[in-house]
Enzyme design. Structure first.
Site, PDB file in Angstrom:
ATOM      1  CB  ALA A   1      -2.877  -6.595  -5.281  1.00  0.00           C
ATOM      2  N   GLY A   2      -4.392  -4.165  -3.940  1.00  0.00           N
ATOM      3  CA  GLY A   2      -5.693  -3.378  -3.963  1.00  0.00           C
ATOM      4  C   GLY A   2      -4.657  -2.042  -4.722  1.00  0.00           C
ATOM      5  CG  HIS A   3      -1.889  -2.187  -6.948  1.00  0.00           C
ATOM      6  ND1 HIS A   3      -1.229  -2.725  -7.866  1.00  0.00           N
ATOM      7  CD2 HIS A   3      -1.798  -2.498  -5.761  1.00  0.00           C
ATOM      8  CE1 HIS A   3      -0.504  -3.449  -7.142  1.00  0.00           C
ATOM      9  NE2 HIS A   3      -0.757  -3.597  -5.839  1.00  0.00           N
TER      10      HIS A   3
ATOM     11  CG  ASP B   1      -1.799  -1.143   1.118  1.00  0.00           C
ATOM     12  OD1 ASP B   1      -2.334  -1.609   0.047  1.00  0.00           O
ATOM     13  OD2 ASP B   1      -2.170  -1.873   2.357  1.00  0.00           O
TER      14      ASP B   1
ATOM     15  N   GLY C   1     -11.026  -3.199   3.384  1.00  0.00           N
ATOM     16  CA  GLY C   1     -11.411  -2.239   4.249  1.00  0.00           C
ATOM     17  C   GLY C   1     -10.932  -2.075   5.715  1.00  0.00           C
ATOM     18  NE  ARG C   2      -7.537  -6.703   6.808  1.00  0.00           N
ATOM     19  CZ  ARG C   2      -6.670  -7.701   6.440  1.00  0.00           C
ATOM     20  NH1 ARG C   2      -6.102  -8.250   7.574  1.00  0.00           N
ATOM     21  NH2 ARG C   2      -5.764  -7.800   5.382  1.00  0.00           N
TER      22      ARG C   2
ATOM     23  CE  LYS D   1       2.272  -2.747  -4.219  1.00  0.00           C
ATOM     24  NZ  LYS D   1       2.144  -2.126  -2.944  1.00  0.00           N
ATOM     25  N   GLY D   2       0.236   1.460  -7.201  1.00  0.00           N
ATOM     26  CA  GLY D   2      -0.899   2.023  -8.659  1.00  0.00           C
ATOM     27  C   GLY D   2      -0.650   3.186  -9.125  1.00  0.00           C
TER      28      GLY D   2
ATOM     29  CB  THR E   1       1.784 -12.060   0.602  1.00  0.00           C
ATOM     30  OG1 THR E   1       0.750 -12.526  -0.065  1.00  0.00           O
ATOM     31  CG2 THR E   1       2.851 -11.611  -0.186  1.00  0.00           C
TER      32      THR E   1
ATOM     33  N   GLY F   1      -0.138  13.969  -3.194  1.00  0.00           N
ATOM     34  CA  GLY F   1      -1.721  13.937  -3.167  1.00  0.00           C
ATOM     35  C   GLY F   1      -2.032  12.869  -4.169  1.00  0.00           C
TER      36      GLY F   1
ATOM     37  CD  GLN G   1       0.688  -8.838  -2.618  1.00  0.00           C
ATOM     38  OE1 GLN G   1       1.293  -9.604  -3.218  1.00  0.00           O
ATOM     39  NE2 GLN G   1      -0.618  -8.465  -2.714  1.00  0.00           N
TER      40      GLN G   1
ATOM     41  CB  THR H   1      -6.817 -10.460   1.643  1.00  0.00           C
ATOM     42  OG1 THR H   1      -6.133 -11.531   0.694  1.00  0.00           O
ATOM     43  CG2 THR H   1      -5.547  -9.244   1.739  1.00  0.00           C
TER      44      THR H   1
ATOM     45  NE  ARG I   1       6.047 -30.950  -6.560  1.00  0.00           N
ATOM     46  CZ  ARG I   1       7.050 -32.158  -6.283  1.00  0.00           C
ATOM     47  NH1 ARG I   1       7.812 -32.461  -7.260  1.00  0.00           N
ATOM     48  NH2 ARG I   1       6.885 -32.431  -5.151  1.00  0.00           N
TER      49      ARG I   1
HETATM   50  P1  GDP Z   1      -0.798   0.231  -3.507  1.00  0.00           P
HETATM   51  O1  GDP Z   1      -1.605  -1.016  -2.993  1.00  0.00           O
HETATM   52  O2  GDP Z   1       0.732   0.302  -3.375  1.00  0.00           O
HETATM   53  O3  GDP Z   1      -1.109   0.653  -4.961  1.00  0.00           O
HETATM   54  O4  GDP Z   1      -1.374   1.544  -2.796  1.00  0.00           O
HETATM   55  P2  GDP Z   1      -3.023   1.708  -2.289  1.00  0.00           P
HETATM   56  O5  GDP Z   1      -3.641   2.199  -3.552  1.00  0.00           O
HETATM   57  O6  GDP Z   1      -3.549   0.457  -1.784  1.00  0.00           O
HETATM   58  O7  GDP Z   1      -2.910   2.810  -1.115  1.00  0.00           O
HETATM   59  C1  GDP Z   1      -2.293   3.935  -1.510  1.00  0.00           C
HETATM   60  C2  GDP Z   1      -3.523   5.009  -1.074  1.00  0.00           C
HETATM   61  O8  GDP Z   1      -2.904   6.076  -0.893  1.00  0.00           O
HETATM   62  C3  GDP Z   1      -4.668   5.155  -2.386  1.00  0.00           C
HETATM   63  O9  GDP Z   1      -5.697   5.417  -1.758  1.00  0.00           O
HETATM   64  C4  GDP Z   1      -3.830   6.226  -3.356  1.00  0.00           C
HETATM   65  O10 GDP Z   1      -4.945   7.171  -3.972  1.00  0.00           O
HETATM   66  C5  GDP Z   1      -3.244   7.133  -1.898  1.00  0.00           C
HETATM   67  N1  GDP Z   1      -2.146   7.817  -2.437  1.00  0.00           N
HETATM   68  C6  GDP Z   1      -1.307   7.574  -3.470  1.00  0.00           C
HETATM   69  N2  GDP Z   1      -0.240   8.411  -3.234  1.00  0.00           N
HETATM   70  C7  GDP Z   1      -0.518   9.572  -2.591  1.00  0.00           C
HETATM   71  C8  GDP Z   1      -0.093  10.756  -2.262  1.00  0.00           C
HETATM   72  O11 GDP Z   1       0.945  11.399  -2.550  1.00  0.00           O
HETATM   73  N3  GDP Z   1      -0.937  11.438  -1.011  1.00  0.00           N
HETATM   74  C9  GDP Z   1      -2.109  11.128  -0.752  1.00  0.00           C
HETATM   75  N4  GDP Z   1      -2.612  11.899   0.213  1.00  0.00           N
HETATM   76  N5  GDP Z   1      -2.474   9.957  -1.163  1.00  0.00           N
HETATM   77  C10 GDP Z   1      -1.776   9.204  -1.887  1.00  0.00           C
HETATM   78  P1  IMO Z   2      -1.005  -4.175  -1.952  1.00  0.00           P
HETATM   79  O1  IMO Z   2      -0.524  -4.828  -3.573  1.00  0.00           O
HETATM   80  C1  IMO Z   2      -1.086  -4.558   2.159  1.00  0.00           C
HETATM   81  C2  IMO Z   2      -0.910  -8.634   3.831  1.00  0.00           C
HETATM   82  C3  IMO Z   2      -2.287  -9.198   4.625  1.00  0.00           C
HETATM   83  C4  IMO Z   2      -1.422 -10.112   5.493  1.00  0.00           C
HETATM   84  C5  IMO Z   2      -0.668 -10.615   4.700  1.00  0.00           C
HETATM   85  C6  IMO Z   2      -1.032 -12.173   3.917  1.00  0.00           C
HETATM   86  O2  IMO Z   2      -2.424  -3.617  -2.221  1.00  0.00           O
HETATM   87  O3  IMO Z   2       0.140  -3.524  -1.517  1.00  0.00           O
HETATM   88  P2  IMO Z   2      -2.384 -12.704   2.086  1.00  0.00           P
HETATM   89  O4  IMO Z   2      -4.010 -12.498   1.596  1.00  0.00           O
HETATM   90  O5  IMO Z   2      -1.563 -12.144   1.032  1.00  0.00           O
HETATM   91  O6  IMO Z   2      -2.295 -13.983   2.191  1.00  0.00           O
HETATM   92  O7  IMO Z   2      -2.270 -12.000   3.251  1.00  0.00           O
HETATM   93  O8  IMO Z   2      -0.334  -9.702   3.486  1.00  0.00           O
HETATM   94  N1  IMO Z   2      -1.307  -8.280   2.228  1.00  0.00           N
HETATM   95  C7  IMO Z   2      -1.229  -6.938   2.167  1.00  0.00           C
HETATM   96  N2  IMO Z   2      -0.980  -5.732   2.852  1.00  0.00           N
HETATM   97  N3  IMO Z   2      -1.235  -4.329   0.859  1.00  0.00           N
HETATM   98  C8  IMO Z   2      -1.376  -5.415   0.054  1.00  0.00           C
HETATM   99  O9  IMO Z   2      -1.313  -5.629  -1.239  1.00  0.00           O
HETATM  100  C9  IMO Z   2      -1.413  -6.936   0.492  1.00  0.00           C
HETATM  101  N4  IMO Z   2      -1.637  -7.979   0.120  1.00  0.00           N
HETATM  102  C10 IMO Z   2      -1.552  -8.970   1.151  1.00  0.00           C
HETATM  103  O10 IMO Z   2      -2.994  -7.970   5.066  1.00  0.00           O
HETATM  104  O11 IMO Z   2      -1.120  -9.348   6.670  1.00  0.00           O
HETATM  105 MG    MG Z   3      -2.851  -1.513  -2.000  1.00  0.00          MG
END
Ligand code: GDP
Ligand code: IMO
Ligand code: MG
Length: 423
Positions: free
Chosen positions: A39-41, A13, A301-302, A16-17, A238, A414, A223, A128, A142
């Site tokens: 993953a959630g990007h 988080d 949503g955690r 990366k997205g 993970t 931002g 991750q 997750t 396997r």
């Molecule tokens: P990822 O899993 O690495 O792609 O990251 P996520 O998307 O799960 O979480 C990053 C969160 O921070 C998202 O809600 C982005 O929209 C937000 N975000 C990313 N860059 C910035 C930043 O520079 N400032 C702020 N305020 N939010 C950001």
């Molecule tokens: P992105 O790509 C943050 C965490 C879970 C848990 C551990 C194992 O958005 O950065 P899993 O379901 O993979 O077996 O869970 O890894 N986890 C993440 N934490 N961002 C993620 O992905 C994650 N994907 C898994 O919360 O601690």
């Molecule tokens: Mg994420």
């Protein structure tokens, strides 16, 4: 940047997205190489927010081919739903390529993920619950079923029956839950075949040809380094290799093909799920990071746990991934603090550490040693040039660069696509 890996330098988080979306404007291919819909990007363009779990973050650009490579695990229902979601937002999912060798997340993987976590009780990982760990477990045992198996219904049915022979003993006897019906699963999954068929190909060959003809290829980690099965805070990790080495194995290309490795790190740090976290804050400052940073999981949503930037962890990520540059995100969130701490070491009862400890128990019992830097206390979300950043913010960036001996190439201020500064 002909072939560049973008990798999470913390516990996921990091943003990366949005980083991949920024670089993807120039890319011909964006490749997801590991993980699945754990993953959630998030990508924000104008007032539109796109949350992706399996689709690579190059989907916004018509010139860019999104590739889901062989190191990933794919829940086909999720992928199809995500492609429909993308189409409903005017994006074109027809270009998405899916590796024949990627493994499938099966319904029994999701079920096992849930019951194993329940079984672990207070020792749970906080997964997750998307079935990711059990899918990779089957891959390495396997017993896995791959995308290509879907196209041979007889083989597919045999593999499901074989897998369930094992699972249907484990589910009731160990986890006290109902067995699952093979025919139902077979029917469901064969129902996805025609939707997936036009996307599936040998993505290793595709990428090999792309790199050999000078195309720009971006590898998108899911991750983060500290969640890596080999190099993360095991067992609170993970079940795949998010770190840069995973891009090589997970895409089926060779290490010599890679030119750059960019690590994405927040200007602070967060983690979801359980496991050690030396700089975690349990106070108003942590709460403020969570609220201002919107630190709630994209997938589950955690509420994410938050703390000050850990420079030992970041230096570790530089080492494990051979980072050539760092992209520092969410600098704007630090505007809210009068002073800003960074962890420069750890201390335990009888020891001091200036490198990320290899011994997990140290991580649980150490206290971070902080350096306190002056804050800037002003809104920086509108800044687009380094010179326009307050001097304390520039000093913060320089401090980080010196501590990790690696250049910070970009900072974001931002979530919106244009809210960043190229340094
Ligand atoms: P990822 O899993 O690495 O792609 O990251 P996520 O998307 O799960 O979480 C990053 C969160 O921070 C998202 O809600 C982005 O929209 C937000 N975000 C990313 N860059 C910035 C930043 O520079 N400032 C702020 N305020 N939010 C950001
Ligand atoms: P992105 O790509 C943050 C965490 C879970 C848990 C551990 C194992 O958005 O950065 P899993 O379901 O993979 O077996 O869970 O890894 N986890 C993440 N934490 N961002 C993620 O992905 C994650 N994907 C898994 O919360 O601690
Ligand atoms: Mg994420």
């Amino acid at each position: 940047m002909p072939a560049t890996i973008v990798v999470g330098a913390q516990w996921g988080d990091e943003g990366k997205g949005r980083v991949v979306d920024y670089f993807a404007e120039r890319a011909d291919y964006v490749v997801r190489y590991q993980g699945g819909n754990n993953a959630g990007h998030t990508i924000v363009v104008g007032d539109q927010r796109l949350a992706l779990s399996l689709i690579p973050s190059g989907i916004h650009y018509p010139n860019c081919t999104p590739v889901i490579a062989s190191g990933t695990v794919i829940d086909p229902a999720v992928l199809i739903a995500e492609m429909d979601m993308a189409a409903s937002k005017g994006l074109d999912p027809s270009r998405i390529r899916v590796s024949t060798n990627a493994h499938l997340v099966m319904p029994y993987h999701r079920k096992l993920d849930a019951v194993i976590e329940r079984f672990l009780g207070k020792n749970q990982i906080g997964t997750t619950k998307k079935g990711i760990g059990p899918a990779y477990t089957d891959k390495y045992s396997r017993f896995g079923i791959r995308v290509q198996d879907l196209f041979d219904p007889k083989i597919f049915a045999e593999k499901v029956h074989t897998a369930l022979e094992d699972k249907n003993k484990i589910l009731p006897r160990i986890y006290n839950t109902l067995p699952m019906d093979a025919d139902e699963i077979i029917e469901e999954y064969l129902g996805y075949v025609e939707r997936l068929r036009p996307h599936v190909e040998d993505t290793s060959l595709l990428l090999h040809r792309a790199i050999n003809t000078g195309k720009e290829v971006l590898f998108e980690g899911a991750q983060g380094t500290l969640l890596d099965i080999d190099h993360g805070t095991y067992p609170f990790v993970t079940s795949s290799n998010p770190s840069a080495g995973g891009a090589i194995i997970g895409s089926g290309i060779g290490p010599k093909a890679i030119d750059e490795v960019i690590g994405v790190a927040k200007a602070y740090i967060s983690r979801v799920g359980t496991g050690p976290f030396p700089t975690e804050l349990h106070d108003d400052v942590g709460d403020k990071m969570i609220e201002l940073g919107g630190e709630y999981g994209t997938v589950t949503g955690r509420r994410r746990r938050c703390g000050w930037l850990d420079l030992l962890a970041l230096r570790y990520a530089v080492r494990v991934n051979s980072l050539t540059k760092v992209f520092l995100t969410k600098m704007d969130i630090l505007s809210a603090f009068d002073t800003i701490k960074v962890a420069t070491g750890y201390r335990s009862a009888d020891d001091a550490f200036d490198e990320f400890p290899a011994q997990q128990s140290v991580l649980y019992h150490c206290e971070p040693v902080y350096e306190e830097l002056p804050g800037w206390g002003e809104d920086i979300t509108g800044v687009r040039r380094l010179d326009d950043l307050p001097k304390e913010a520039r000093a913060y960036i320089e401090y980080v660069e010196a501590a990790i001996d690696t250049e910070v190439g970009w900072v974001s201020v931002g979530p919106e696509r244009t809210q960043l500064i190229e340094l």
